[in-house]
Design a protein around this motif. Structure first.
Motif, short mmCIF file in Angstrom:
data_model
loop_
_atom_site.label_atom_id
_atom_site.label_comp_id
_atom_site.label_asym_id
_atom_site.label_seq_id
_atom_site.Cartn_x
_atom_site.Cartn_y
_atom_site.Cartn_z
N GLN A 65 48.45 -27.86 -20.32
CA GLN A 65 48.62 -26.88 -21.39
C GLN A 65 48.70 -25.47 -20.82
O GLN A 65 48.09 -25.15 -19.79
CB GLN A 65 47.47 -26.96 -22.40
N VAL A 66 49.45 -24.63 -21.52
CA VAL A 66 49.59 -23.21 -21.17
C VAL A 66 48.38 -22.45 -21.68
O VAL A 66 48.00 -22.57 -22.85
CB VAL A 66 50.88 -22.63 -21.80
N LEU A 67 47.76 -21.67 -20.82
CA LEU A 67 46.64 -20.81 -21.22
C LEU A 67 47.06 -19.35 -21.30
O LEU A 67 46.48 -18.59 -22.08
CB LEU A 67 45.48 -20.97 -20.23
N ALA A 68 48.02 -18.95 -20.50
CA ALA A 68 48.56 -17.57 -20.54
C ALA A 68 50.07 -17.69 -20.54
O ALA A 68 50.67 -18.04 -19.53
CB ALA A 68 48.08 -16.76 -19.34
N PRO A 69 50.72 -17.44 -21.67
CA PRO A 69 52.17 -17.64 -21.75
C PRO A 69 52.96 -16.57 -21.00
O PRO A 69 52.44 -15.50 -20.67
CB PRO A 69 52.45 -17.55 -23.26
N THR A 78 42.06 -14.42 -14.58
CA THR A 78 42.50 -15.03 -15.84
C THR A 78 43.10 -16.40 -15.59
O THR A 78 43.95 -16.56 -14.71
CB THR A 78 43.54 -14.13 -16.53
N GLU A 79 42.67 -17.39 -16.36
CA GLU A 79 43.23 -18.72 -16.22
C GLU A 79 44.61 -18.78 -16.87
O GLU A 79 44.81 -18.25 -17.97
CB GLU A 79 42.30 -19.76 -16.84
N LEU A 80 45.55 -19.42 -16.19
CA LEU A 80 46.95 -19.42 -16.61
C LEU A 80 47.39 -20.75 -17.20
O LEU A 80 48.17 -20.79 -18.15
CB LEU A 80 47.85 -19.08 -15.41
N LEU A 81 46.91 -21.85 -16.63
CA LEU A 81 47.21 -23.18 -17.17
C LEU A 81 46.16 -24.15 -16.70
O LEU A 81 45.43 -23.89 -15.73
CB LEU A 81 48.61 -23.65 -16.75
N SER A 82 46.08 -25.28 -17.37
CA SER A 82 45.20 -26.36 -16.93
C SER A 82 45.93 -27.68 -17.08
O SER A 82 46.83 -27.82 -17.92
CB SER A 82 43.90 -26.38 -17.75
N ALA A 83 45.56 -28.64 -16.24
CA ALA A 83 46.17 -29.97 -16.29
C ALA A 83 45.13 -31.00 -15.90
O ALA A 83 44.19 -30.71 -15.15
CB ALA A 83 47.37 -30.04 -15.36
#
Length: 281
Positions: A65-69, A78-83
């Motif tokens: 999922q996208v955390l920072a578009p 800053t977290e940007l995405l997680s998988a």
């Protein structure tokens, strides 16, 4: 925001990196072991490419999922995405996704830096980036330019008219005839003409060019050109090109340029993205 790259293009990136699979992961038998990965900014940046990175993980069989578009301005940490998913999926997508995001965010961040300096100086001129991105990267580069607050100068030869001196070298007609022919052939397009001197600028403006692209003019030469055109009752838009970057963008805007054309953001340093892995129990 949608991905700038199709699944086919993303698969091509994965195939380039692992055309015959991930030998290390296969050799260790890590395939189905569950894990998680998070991407985070190591430094302030204008984010670009999270959508493509997330899709890469998904194409490899993970959930993401996208955390920072794309387009968001973030601080370090800053977290940007997680998988999450099988280790083999995470390890296969990891480096391609990271590298893509770092390069795209570097372009976006440099565009944002130049645009911010213009706005802080009270200027509203557009920063227009050229088509001179590294071959094969235009779609993602265009997304990065937009993410940083810029616009595209040209997306390619098929969508705009830009009359170069190299074109005129092969034309046997007068400037008036050349401009007239282009207008008849492409009546809906604005005509941009590159010029390298004040004399060429006056000649192409008189012939009817809508925009003059002033190639490697100094800010003072831009100011002189604008005054000469005004005195001659000629009012094409002035786009400055050739060497426009963060160090001189404001000076060109001060001189009266209507559009700033640059390829400098494509050479910006990538923005560092930290990758954090963990095991799921």
């Amino acid at each position: 925001m949608l991905s700038a790259l199709s699944d086919e293009a993303l698969f091509a990136l994965l195939r380039e990196d692992a055309p015959y699979g991930d030998l290390t992961t296969q050799g260790l038998g890590l395939g189905d072991r569950p894990g998680r990965v998070t991407f985070a900014a190591r430094q302030p940046m204008t984010v670009c490419g999270t959508e493509e990175a997330v899709r890469l993980f998904m194409l490899c069989g993970a959930q993401a999922q996208v955390l920072a578009p794309t387009g968001q301005h973030v601080l370090a940490g800053t977290e940007l995405l997680s998988a999450h998913g099988p280790a083999a999926s995470l390890l296969l997508a990891w480096k391609v996704a990271q590298t893509l995001m770092e390069a795209a965010s570097g372009i976006a961040s440099e565009v944002a830096r130049i645009v911010t300096s213009l706005r802080a100086a009270g200027h509203q001129q557009a920063l227009a980036c050229t088509r001179k991105s590294f071959p094969g990267t235009r779609a993602l580069s265009a997304k990065a330019v937009t993410a940083g607050g810029g616009v595209m100068h040209r997306l390619g030869l098929s969508e705009s008219l830009l009359l170069f001196p190299e074109h005129r070298l092969f034309v046997d007609h007068s400037l008036d005839d050349t401009v007239g022919r282009l207008r008849r052939q492409q009546p809906e397009k604005r005509l941009v003409a590159e010029v390298g001197s004040l004399e060429e600028a006056l000649a192409l403006a008189t012939a009817g060019a809508d925009v003059l692209q002033l190639e490697r003019f100094t800010p003072e030469a831009v100011r002189t050109c604008k005054l000469a055109l005004h005195t001659s009752h000629l009012h094409p838009a002035l786009a400055v090109a050739g060497g426009v970057n963060a160090s001189n963008a404001v000076a060109y805007a001060d001189a009266g340029a209507d559009i700033l054309v640059s390829s400098a953001p494509y050479h910006a340093a990538p923005r560092d993205v930290e990758v954090r892995f963990s095991r799921d129990v």
